[in-house]
Design an enzyme around this catalytic site. Structure first.
Site, short mmCIF file in Angstrom:
data_model
loop_
_atom_site.label_atom_id
_atom_site.label_comp_id
_atom_site.label_asym_id
_atom_site.label_seq_id
_atom_site.Cartn_x
_atom_site.Cartn_y
_atom_site.Cartn_z
N ASP A 53 35.45 62.98 48.82
CA ASP A 53 33.69 64.00 47.82
C ASP A 53 33.57 62.59 47.10
O ASP A 53 34.23 61.85 45.73
CB ASP A 53 33.82 65.00 46.90
CG ASP A 53 32.47 65.20 46.60
OD1 ASP A 53 31.65 65.47 47.13
OD2 ASP A 53 32.35 64.95 45.20
N GLU A 107 31.26 62.27 53.71
CA GLU A 107 30.20 63.23 53.61
C GLU A 107 28.93 61.54 53.59
O GLU A 107 29.24 60.44 53.12
CB GLU A 107 29.82 63.88 52.38
CG GLU A 107 28.16 64.78 52.58
CD GLU A 107 28.03 65.44 50.98
OE1 GLU A 107 27.24 66.35 51.23
OE2 GLU A 107 28.94 65.24 50.07
N CYS A 162 32.44 78.53 49.26
CA CYS A 162 33.54 78.10 48.74
C CYS A 162 35.04 77.98 49.35
O CYS A 162 35.20 78.04 51.02
CB CYS A 162 33.80 79.57 48.49
SG CYS A 162 35.74 80.14 48.16
N CYS A 200 37.94 81.46 51.11
CA CYS A 200 36.67 82.11 52.31
C CYS A 200 35.17 81.53 52.77
O CYS A 200 35.09 82.73 53.69
CB CYS A 200 36.62 83.52 51.31
SG CYS A 200 34.71 83.17 49.99
N CYS A 242 34.25 81.79 43.28
CA CYS A 242 33.58 81.83 43.97
C CYS A 242 32.66 83.32 43.67
O CYS A 242 33.34 84.68 43.44
CB CYS A 242 34.13 82.33 45.08
SG CYS A 242 33.72 83.13 46.48
N CYS A 257 35.57 85.91 46.91
CA CYS A 257 36.80 85.87 46.29
C CYS A 257 37.00 85.81 44.75
O CYS A 257 38.75 85.97 44.67
CB CYS A 257 37.49 85.37 47.34
SG CYS A 257 37.24 83.92 47.12
N ASP A 306 34.32 69.40 42.76
CA ASP A 306 34.23 67.99 43.49
C ASP A 306 35.61 68.04 44.48
O ASP A 306 35.51 67.71 45.24
CB ASP A 306 34.87 66.68 42.84
CG ASP A 306 33.28 66.15 42.33
OD1 ASP A 306 32.25 66.40 42.17
OD2 ASP A 306 33.87 65.44 40.57
#
Length: 418
Positions: free
Chosen positions: A191, A275, A327, A330, A346, A349, A356
């Protein structure tokens, strides 16, 4: 595959004059040929063949009084400028038809003698490497070269470049075979950012060096000094060169750092996932200076080129993928968040995430899913990578490559062993 090796040149005073004369003659031939092609297209939509164009702007032009000085330089450099014009037109038409990917390419434009960067190219007939390590250029002489490493094969061409800071470089294009590294099990998601340059999915962090920001004070002083010089004066030319040297130092430092970081990542990981950032869009906003200073596009390009050479895989995740909203534990999508939110929990969860690091892990998961579900890919993680990154030619045409295999040369003749 084709690679370009660049070395510093140190011509003498007389050789500098000969190079300047060759730069000018190659530029005039290029502009004359471009003018003829434009006139022919405007008149009846025809295209002048390359052979007839070379005869008109080189052979016949030498016999005229206005262009008689073309005979004082190497004809190989003049013919190379015509090949460059053909390449420029081919890139334009390929861009129109969609054959060439990337940004649209415009029509060739006339070159100016006031351009800060000058270049010319010699084919095999226009240069040779002497046994003492000097580079012999046709009608210029033996130029001293600072060899930082030996060439892996005999070069097919050399490009001499005069940059804005007054430095001369020689770029040799060589044809080499890929050097595949031993396969490793590690795969990484990256990232990219500005606060930290990169956060890897294994938890490691690469700090942002901010080379331009650190040199900004000296650059501002040099540019203020330049603005106070009278236009057209010799002092202004000296001040302009001082500014160019300062910028060249920043660019060289950044390039060296990017090479070291990308080499380390390529050696340690079998697959790298990134990305697809909209760098052009980000470079038009309020963070433009920081985005340009980071050099994300160069980072990605170096990774792709080295992956092709060393047998690694680089996969780019679609820019619409919500890496900062999911997340990584999950898979719950928690919605967009402002940039100042660096940690979040999150809602499903309850796991606390670093923004990052969580994005890097999501990029890794998305990249694996894209690659493993591709046609012909393996059905589960942990098996060999089915396809390599595409082959590129560093510093020249990105899509060029060689498929035939031949034994690698021990080194270019005349280059001292380092």
């Amino acid at each position: 595959m084709h690679l370009r090796y660049s070395f510093r040149l140190y011509p003498t005073g007389g050789q500098r004059l000969a190079l300047a004369r060759t730069f000018g003659c190659a530029r005039v031939v290029y502009n004359d040929a471009l003018a003829l092609r434009r006139a022919a297209w405007k008149a009846d939509g025809s295209r002048i063949p390359t052979g007839a164009l070379a005869k008109a702007v080189i052979t016949d032009a030498k016999r005229t009084e206005a262009r008689s000085w073309l005979g004082s330089v190497s004809v190989d450099a003049l013919q190379s400028s015509l090949r460059d014009l053909d390449t420029a037109y081919r890139n334009f038409f390929d861009s129109l038809s969609g054959k060439r990917q990337g940004r649209p390419v415009g029509l060739p434009r006339f070159k100016s003698k006031r351009d800060a960067r000058q270049s010319l190219r010699f084919s095999r007939n226009g240069f040779r490497i002497r046994s003492n390590g000097k580079l012999n250029l046709a009608k210029i002489g033996d130029v001293r070269v600072k060899w930082s490493r030996p060439l892996p094969a005999d070069p097919s061409s050399v490009t001499v470049v005069l940059d804005p800071s007054g430095r001369y470089h020689a770029g040799f294009v060589v044809d080499v075979e890929p050097e595949y590294l031993p396969e490793v099990d590690a795969e990484i998601g990256i990232d990219l950012g500005l606060t930290t340059y990169a956060v890897l999915s294994d938890g490691s962090v690469i700090d942002n060096p901010r080379f331009l920001r650190k040199a900004e004070r000296g650059l501002k002083a040099a540019q203020r000094e330049l603005s106070r010089k009278a236009k057209g004066s010799k002092n202004r030319a000296k001040a302009r060169e001082k500014v160019a040297r300062a910028h060249a130092k920043v660019a060289d430092t950044r390039k060296d750092w990017l090479h070291k970081q990308t080499t380390r990542i390529i050696r340690e990981n079998q697959a790298i996932f990134l990305e697809d950032l909209n760098v052009r869009g980000l470079a038009r906003g309020r963070l433009a200076k920081s985005v340009h200073d980071a050099g994300w596009a160069a980072f990605r390009l170096l990774l792709e080129e080295k992956a092709a050479r060393y047998g690694r895989t680089v996969h780019v995740v679609d820019r619409a993928f919500p890496s900062s909203q999911l997340c990584s534990q999950c898979g719950h999508r928690d919605g967009p968040k402002p940039l100042h939110v660096r940690q979040w929990a999150c809602g499903s969860c309850g796991v606390l995430h670093d923004r990052d690091l969580n994005a890097a892990r999501n990029i890794l998961a998305a990249g694996r899913a894209d690659r493993l579900n591709a046609c012909g890919g393996p059905v589960r993680p942990g098996v060999a990578i089915p396809r390599r990154a595409r082959s590129v030619e560093t510093g020249t045409h990105r899509n060029a490559g060689r498929t035939g295999r031949r034994p690698r040369a021990a080194g270019a003749a005349g280059i001292p062993a380092l």
